[in-house]
Design a protein around this motif. Structure first.
Motif, short mmCIF file in Angstrom:
data_model
loop_
_atom_site.label_atom_id
_atom_site.label_comp_id
_atom_site.label_asym_id
_atom_site.label_seq_id
_atom_site.Cartn_x
_atom_site.Cartn_y
_atom_site.Cartn_z
N ILE A 167 1.02 -1.53 0.05
CA ILE A 167 0.01 0.14 -0.27
C ILE A 167 1.02 1.09 -0.19
O ILE A 167 1.56 1.41 0.46
CB ILE A 167 -0.59 0.10 1.28
CG1 ILE A 167 -1.80 -0.73 0.74
CG2 ILE A 167 -1.91 1.22 1.21
CD1 ILE A 167 -3.12 -1.06 2.85
N SER A 184 -0.20 4.18 -0.20
CA SER A 184 -0.96 5.71 -0.03
C SER A 184 -0.72 5.72 1.80
O SER A 184 -1.03 4.62 2.70
CB SER A 184 -2.80 5.43 0.36
OG SER A 184 -2.76 6.44 0.98
N LEU A 228 -3.90 5.72 4.03
CA LEU A 228 -5.08 4.56 3.85
C LEU A 228 -4.01 3.35 5.25
O LEU A 228 -5.02 3.18 6.06
CB LEU A 228 -4.78 3.28 2.63
CG LEU A 228 -5.34 2.08 2.74
CD1 LEU A 228 -6.88 2.47 3.32
CD2 LEU A 228 -5.33 1.64 1.45
N SER A 242 -5.10 4.76 8.47
CA SER A 242 -6.66 4.55 8.85
C SER A 242 -6.60 2.60 9.16
O SER A 242 -6.99 2.26 10.19
CB SER A 242 -7.28 4.52 7.71
OG SER A 242 -8.76 4.15 7.62
N GLN A 248 -12.77 -2.76 5.49
CA GLN A 248 -11.67 -1.26 5.58
C GLN A 248 -11.76 -0.69 4.10
O GLN A 248 -12.03 0.42 2.52
CB GLN A 248 -11.03 -0.69 5.91
CG GLN A 248 -11.33 0.12 7.76
CD GLN A 248 -10.92 0.42 8.41
OE1 GLN A 248 -9.69 1.31 7.53
NE2 GLN A 248 -10.43 0.40 9.49
N LEU A 249 -11.24 -1.64 3.73
CA LEU A 249 -10.30 -1.67 2.04
C LEU A 249 -12.54 -2.06 0.96
O LEU A 249 -12.29 -0.94 0.42
CB LEU A 249 -9.92 -3.23 1.47
CG LEU A 249 -8.41 -2.53 2.02
CD1 LEU A 249 -7.39 -4.21 1.90
CD2 LEU A 249 -8.00 -1.27 1.85
N ARG A 308 -13.86 1.09 0.99
CA ARG A 308 -13.17 2.43 0.02
C ARG A 308 -13.27 2.12 -2.08
O ARG A 308 -12.40 2.49 -2.67
CB ARG A 308 -12.09 2.54 0.40
CG ARG A 308 -11.98 2.57 2.07
CD ARG A 308 -9.68 2.95 2.27
NE ARG A 308 -10.02 3.89 3.39
CZ ARG A 308 -9.06 4.75 2.99
NH1 ARG A 308 -8.97 5.08 2.63
NH2 ARG A 308 -8.85 4.75 5.07
#
Length: 160
Positions: free
Chosen positions: A66, A68, A71, A74, A102-103, A106
């Motif tokens: 990942i 980000s 992200l 979070s 959570q993914l 999004r």
């Protein structure tokens, strides 16, 4: 972990009457602490013996795949397992589900999560989440079925 700490978690005192029910309570309390993955007790000749195997302590948690930072922040905030906490496979599975949810929230419905542990000498480990978030899900076409009281173009104009 020191003997005194185990005694505190087990809530047993000198002079307590020990029976099968009390032994079960001791074992349950020790497991509920999440510090141990194996607990056994025996009581012979007025002597209580408690043998425990400690869960490893999480040294650090790492996210791979990942880019980000927001992200990653979070995701890490929502985990129940943290750095310097006891490693627990049940909590790990709950955390994996939390990450997947959570993914999905999004838009990453097809993400894949692999979890690796790098075990160290001193009963610690590094927890590594290797996440392939995949592409965001996108709506390509909307089709309406059923009775035709309203035309498709009228319904699509309401949605868009």
């Amino acid at each position: 972990m020191s003997d005194e700490t185990i005694i505190v978690f087990s809530a047993v005192k000198l002079g307590d009457t020990i029976n099968a029910e009390k032994l079960n309570e001791i074992v349950n309390r020790l497991y509920e602490s999440n510090f141990f993955n194996n607990v056994s007790t025996s009581f012979d000749n007025q002597e209580l013996t408690i043998v425990v195997k400690e869960n490893p302590i999480i040294n650090k948690i790492e996210f791979q795949g990942i880019k980000s930072k927001s992200l990653v922040e979070s995701l890490s905030k929502s985990l129940s397992l943290k750095s310097r906490s006891s490693y627990n496979t049940y909590q790990l599975e709950l955390d994996k589900l939390q990450i997947q949810n959570q993914l999905k929230n999004r838009g990453y419905y097809y993400s894949k999560i692999k979890i690796f542990t790098d075990i160290k000498d001193n009963n610690t480990l590094d927890l590594i989440y290797d996440i392939n978030i995949g592409d965001k899900a996108k709506i390509k076409k909307i089709t309406f079925t059923g009775n035709k009281i309203f035309k498709d173009s009228k319904l699509k104009s309401i949605i868009i």
